[in-house]
Scaffold this active site. Structure first.
Site, PDB file in Angstrom:
ATOM      1  N   ARG A 262       0.822  -1.214   0.000  1.00 42.32           N
ATOM      2  CA  ARG A 262       0.000   0.000   0.000  1.00 42.32           C
ATOM      3  C   ARG A 262       0.858   1.266   0.000  1.00 42.32           C
ATOM      4  NH1 ARG A 262      -2.569   0.777   4.958  1.00 42.32           N
ATOM      5  NH2 ARG A 262      -1.509  -1.074   5.715  1.00 42.32           N
TER       6      ARG A 262
ATOM      7  N   THR B 241      -6.846 -14.035  -0.481  1.00 47.39           N
ATOM      8  CA  THR B 241      -7.507 -13.092   0.441  1.00 47.39           C
ATOM      9  C   THR B 241      -8.874 -13.626   0.854  1.00 47.39           C
ATOM     10  OG1 THR B 241      -6.426 -11.324  -0.790  1.00 47.39           O
ATOM     11  CG2 THR B 241      -8.241 -10.680   0.665  1.00 47.39           C
ATOM     12  N   THR B 242      -9.239 -13.404   2.111  1.00 48.34           N
ATOM     13  CA  THR B 242     -10.560 -13.828   2.586  1.00 48.34           C
ATOM     14  C   THR B 242     -11.427 -12.599   2.884  1.00 48.34           C
ATOM     15  OG1 THR B 242      -9.923 -13.906   4.902  1.00 48.34           O
ATOM     16  CG2 THR B 242      -9.577 -15.911   3.603  1.00 48.34           C
TER      17      THR B 242
ATOM     18  N   HIS C  94      -8.596 -18.398  15.357  1.00 51.11           N
ATOM     19  CA  HIS C  94      -7.492 -17.723  14.663  1.00 51.11           C
ATOM     20  C   HIS C  94      -6.820 -16.712  15.592  1.00 51.11           C
ATOM     21  CE1 HIS C  94      -9.177 -19.284  10.862  1.00 51.11           C
ATOM     22  NE2 HIS C  94      -7.952 -19.125  10.403  1.00 51.11           N
TER      23      HIS C  94
ATOM     24  N   LYS D 178      -6.686 -11.276  12.982  1.00 48.09           N
ATOM     25  CA  LYS D 178      -7.616 -11.575  11.886  1.00 48.09           C
ATOM     26  C   LYS D 178      -8.790 -10.600  11.878  1.00 48.09           C
ATOM     27  CE  LYS D 178      -9.770 -15.359   9.420  1.00 48.09           C
ATOM     28  NZ  LYS D 178      -9.219 -14.874   8.145  1.00 48.09           N
TER      29      LYS D 178
ATOM     30  N   GLY E  12     -12.853 -17.434   6.120  1.00 50.25           N
ATOM     31  CA  GLY E  12     -13.219 -17.901   4.778  1.00 50.25           C
ATOM     32  C   GLY E  12     -13.258 -19.420   4.728  1.00 50.25           C
ATOM     33  N   THR E  13     -12.374 -20.059   5.486  1.00 52.34           N
ATOM     34  CA  THR E  13     -12.338 -21.525   5.502  1.00 52.34           C
ATOM     35  C   THR E  13     -13.583 -22.092   6.173  1.00 52.34           C
ATOM     36  OG1 THR E  13      -9.961 -21.428   5.616  1.00 52.34           O
ATOM     37  CG2 THR E  13     -10.972 -23.516   6.242  1.00 52.34           C
TER      38      THR E  13
END
Ligand code: NAD
Length: 269
Positions: free
Chosen positions: A39, A102-103, A158, A162, A168-169
């Site tokens: 970024r 990416t999630t 996690h 996060k 996402g999993t």
């Protein structure tokens, strides 16, 4: 993209996964890092990506212009949903293959990735570990068998950095369980329980989320029956598994025709 050495571009090079990917690429004889970005405005811009990742200087300076990634055969993107969508458009325009790990992507973001995949090979996977990919298959099979009288709950843990939940999993495992049951996850997902919730609805798939410390990623799909319980779990103890899976996806994408792929395709390929 037919050369033996596959060239790689890494956006989010200063991030946890970005640095891990750079270390794993450095250790792979068939892959070469040629571009790294992050970024605009962060301290890492202008730094040597190898020094930042701990591999020693590699001469690939972290830039902030995403088009700098276009010289790579494959871009591996573990950044943020908006950045991944932007990278997908750019990859499609320049015909670079893309792996997105990416999630937290919204449906509209996923639609943008699918559209970009008309122009290039794009692998999108919320969990690039081989073990979790197999877990999804198992969950679908078990959910198809354990129907009447069985409740499905998904528990995930996690690290405290996060930013999205459920992971996402966990959502992918929910979709796998719903597929096994022949239903749509959106119709049966129970994401939040608080206060007077009433009894559990038959057929719901419940989610529970833990956040803390440095947990790499743990997922359990629990099938509760009468007087018995089946649990299918995966525990990641090193983020390197995600990076290695992403490199496997990059090798697949480098050789694939334009299209939208997932980790199942990578393992089958
Ligand atoms: P992180 O915050 O450590 O790193 C993300 C990096 O992306 C940061 O350096 C950030 O500055 C950079 N970034 C943001 N916007 C950017 C832009 N426009 N251009 C370039 N760089 C940009 O996060 P992380 O732990 O490395 O995780 C990144 C993503 O990967 C998260 O969505 C996470 O859930 C996901 N993840 C997926 C898997 C998997 O197996 N698919 C595994 C681990 C993490």
């Amino acid at each position: 993209m037919t050369s033996q050495i596959i060239t790689i571009g890494i956006p989010g090079a200063a991030g946890r996964m970005g640095r891990m990917l750079i270390r794993e690429i450095d250790a792979a004889s068939d892959l070469k890092l040629v571009a790294a970005t992050d970024r605009t405005g962060i301290d890492a811009i202008g730094e040597d990506s190898g020094l930042l990742a701990g591999t020693g200087s590699n001469g690939v300076i972290i830039g902030d212009d995403p088009t700098g990634l276009a010289i790579a055969d494959v871009i591996i993107d573990f950044t943020s949903p908006s950045a991944s969508v932007a990278h997908a458009g750019m990859a499609s325009e320049h015909q670079c293959a893309l792996v997105v790990g990416t999630t937290g992507l919204a449906e509209t973001d996923e639609a943008a990735l699918r559209a970009a995949a008309d122009g290039t090979a794009l692998v999108y996977c919320a969990n690039t570990s081989v073990g979790v990919t197999l877990l999804g298959r198992l969950v679908e099979q078990v959910a198809a068998q354990l129907v009447e009288g069985w409740d499905i709950e998904i528990l995930e843990s996690h690290h405290h950095h996060k930013v999205d939940a459920p992971s996402g999993t966990a959502l992918a495992l929910g979709h796998a369980a719903a597929r096994g049951r022949g239903v749509d996850l959106d119709d049966v997902a129970d994401m939040v329980r608080k206060g007077q919730t009433g009894a559990r609805r038959k057929g719901d798939i419940g989610f529970a989320v833990l956040r803390g410390g440095d947990v790499t990623g743990e997922h359990s799909v629990i099938f509760y029956g009468d007087s018995e319980r089946v649990e299918i779990s995966h525990r990641a103890t090193d983020r390197a598994i995600f990076a290695r899976g992403a490199l496997r996806a990059a090798r697949f994408a480098a050789a694939a025709n334009p299209g939208f792929y997932n980790m199942e395709d990578v393992l089958a390929g």
